[in-house]
Design a protein around this motif. Structure first.
Motif, PDB file in Angstrom:
ATOM      1  N   GLU A  21      71.248 -20.954  37.732  1.00 51.59           N
ATOM      2  CA  GLU A  21      72.683 -20.999  37.996  1.00 51.59           C
ATOM      3  C   GLU A  21      73.267 -22.108  37.126  1.00 51.59           C
ATOM      4  O   GLU A  21      72.778 -23.233  37.148  1.00 51.59           O
ATOM      5  CB  GLU A  21      72.930 -21.306  39.471  1.00 51.59           C
ATOM      6  N   THR A  24      77.571 -25.506  39.677  1.00 48.93           N
ATOM      7  CA  THR A  24      77.364 -25.365  41.122  1.00 48.93           C
ATOM      8  C   THR A  24      78.609 -25.669  41.941  1.00 48.93           C
ATOM      9  O   THR A  24      78.729 -25.176  43.055  1.00 48.93           O
ATOM     10  CB  THR A  24      76.251 -26.303  41.617  1.00 48.93           C
ATOM     11  N   GLY A  27      78.353 -25.492  45.677  1.00 48.78           N
ATOM     12  CA  GLY A  27      77.123 -24.840  46.108  1.00 48.78           C
ATOM     13  C   GLY A  27      77.294 -23.559  46.897  1.00 48.78           C
ATOM     14  O   GLY A  27      76.358 -23.105  47.552  1.00 48.78           O
ATOM     15  N   THR A  30      75.248 -20.955  45.123  1.00 45.93           N
ATOM     16  CA  THR A  30      73.872 -21.424  45.279  1.00 45.93           C
ATOM     17  C   THR A  30      73.317 -21.000  46.634  1.00 45.93           C
ATOM     18  O   THR A  30      72.174 -20.545  46.730  1.00 45.93           O
ATOM     19  CB  THR A  30      73.818 -22.963  45.170  1.00 45.93           C
ATOM     20  N   VAL A  45      65.375 -20.857  42.591  1.00 42.90           N
ATOM     21  CA  VAL A  45      66.714 -21.106  42.061  1.00 42.90           C
ATOM     22  C   VAL A  45      66.744 -22.514  41.467  1.00 42.90           C
ATOM     23  O   VAL A  45      66.412 -23.483  42.144  1.00 42.90           O
ATOM     24  CB  VAL A  45      67.798 -21.003  43.159  1.00 42.90           C
ATOM     25  N   ASP A  46      67.135 -22.598  40.207  1.00 39.37           N
ATOM     26  CA  ASP A  46      67.374 -23.887  39.562  1.00 39.37           C
ATOM     27  C   ASP A  46      68.826 -23.914  39.126  1.00 39.37           C
ATOM     28  O   ASP A  46      69.263 -23.056  38.358  1.00 39.37           O
ATOM     29  CB  ASP A  46      66.454 -24.078  38.353  1.00 39.37           C
ATOM     30  N   SER A  47      69.581 -24.895  39.636  1.00 41.46           N
ATOM     31  CA  SER A  47      71.000 -25.043  39.296  1.00 41.46           C
ATOM     32  C   SER A  47      71.169 -26.186  38.311  1.00 41.46           C
ATOM     33  O   SER A  47      70.566 -27.247  38.479  1.00 41.46           O
ATOM     34  CB  SER A  47      71.824 -25.336  40.547  1.00 41.46           C
ATOM     35  N   ASP A  49      74.175 -28.496  36.305  1.00 38.30           N
ATOM     36  CA  ASP A  49      75.591 -28.852  36.296  1.00 38.30           C
ATOM     37  C   ASP A  49      75.787 -30.177  35.575  1.00 38.30           C
ATOM     38  O   ASP A  49      74.920 -31.050  35.642  1.00 38.30           O
ATOM     39  CB  ASP A  49      76.121 -28.960  37.724  1.00 38.30           C
ATOM     40  N   GLU A  53      74.962 -33.770  41.729  1.00 44.46           N
ATOM     41  CA  GLU A  53      74.948 -32.958  42.941  1.00 44.46           C
ATOM     42  C   GLU A  53      75.839 -33.612  43.998  1.00 44.46           C
ATOM     43  O   GLU A  53      75.737 -34.806  44.257  1.00 44.46           O
ATOM     44  CB  GLU A  53      73.517 -32.817  43.465  1.00 44.46           C
ATOM     45  N   TYR A  71      64.449 -24.328  45.669  1.00 45.35           N
ATOM     46  CA  TYR A  71      65.673 -24.731  44.982  1.00 45.35           C
ATOM     47  C   TYR A  71      65.535 -26.131  44.384  1.00 45.35           C
ATOM     48  O   TYR A  71      64.961 -27.025  44.995  1.00 45.35           O
ATOM     49  CB  TYR A  71      66.857 -24.732  45.953  1.00 45.35           C
ATOM     50  N   PHE A  73      68.093 -28.904  41.878  1.00 42.44           N
ATOM     51  CA  PHE A  73      69.325 -29.219  41.165  1.00 42.44           C
ATOM     52  C   PHE A  73      68.970 -30.063  39.950  1.00 42.44           C
ATOM     53  O   PHE A  73      68.141 -30.970  40.038  1.00 42.44           O
ATOM     54  CB  PHE A  73      70.292 -29.994  42.074  1.00 42.44           C
ATOM     55  N   SER A  98      79.798 -21.886  34.604  1.00 40.80           N
ATOM     56  CA  SER A  98      80.000 -23.256  34.135  1.00 40.80           C
ATOM     57  C   SER A  98      81.436 -23.443  33.656  1.00 40.80           C
ATOM     58  O   SER A  98      82.350 -22.872  34.232  1.00 40.80           O
ATOM     59  CB  SER A  98      78.963 -23.613  33.067  1.00 40.80           C
TER      60      SER A  98
END
Length: 167
Positions: A21, A24, A27, A30, A45-47, A49, A53, A71, A73, A98
């Motif tokens: 992702e 975020t 979230g 997410t 899931v890897d976010s 940004d 966070e 998960y 971040f 993004s």
């Protein structure tokens, strides 16, 4: 809500091992992606940004107390292109939400497209927001020019772009 349900459904149907992702915010997306991995009992899931966070306030996945076993971040100040090391080599599902700026999107696609395998999918949010017309035009031209990709935009939420690598 519509985009969230679609994200969860994509994860349920496609059962991707690696989900990325980009962007975020709070979230919300997410949380839906994590929920899909929990329902399937598989996937990660890897976010990524540019903001830390929780920068914009409380996070939906914390509010719903979703377990973070699947998960992570990743804070990437300066953009994804400045932090290529933690990006997985194979990405089965990418949710792009993004900056929506043309230059950023071009740099992100340069890095990420080669990592999407056959059968992999990229979902783009905000594809019907007038302010993002340069990004939208770039993505349309990019995917329409490559015969190994299938491209469409659906009038769901603020517009959902779907690119699938077919061969």
């Amino acid at each position: 809500w519509e985009i969230g349900v679609i994200l969860k459904n994509f994860v349920e149907c496609k059962r991707p091992k690696q989900i990325i992702e980009l962007g975020t915010f709070r979230g919300y997306s997410t949380a839906w992606l994590i929920l899909g991995t929990l329902i399937n009992s598989c996937g990660r899931v890897d976010s990524f940004d540019i903001k830390p966070e929780g920068f914009f306030g409380p996070l939906w996945y914390d509010f719903y107390e979703l377990p973070k076993a699947r998960y992570s971040f990743h804070h990437i100040p300066g953009g994804l292109w400045t932090h290529s090391d933690p990006i997985p080599e194979i990405i089965a599902l990418l949710f792009h939400d993004s900056s929506h700026e043309l230059d950023d999107t071009q740099k992100e696609m340069d890095i990420l497209l080669p990592r999407i395998p056959q059968g992999g999918t990229i979902l783009f949010d905000d594809m019907m927001v007038a302010d993002y017309a340069p990004m939208q035009g770039y993505l349309h031209n990019l995917f329409m020019s490559m015969p190994n990709w299938k491209w469409s935009v659906l009038p769901i939420g603020m517009g959902l772009g779907i690119a699938e690598r077919v061969r």
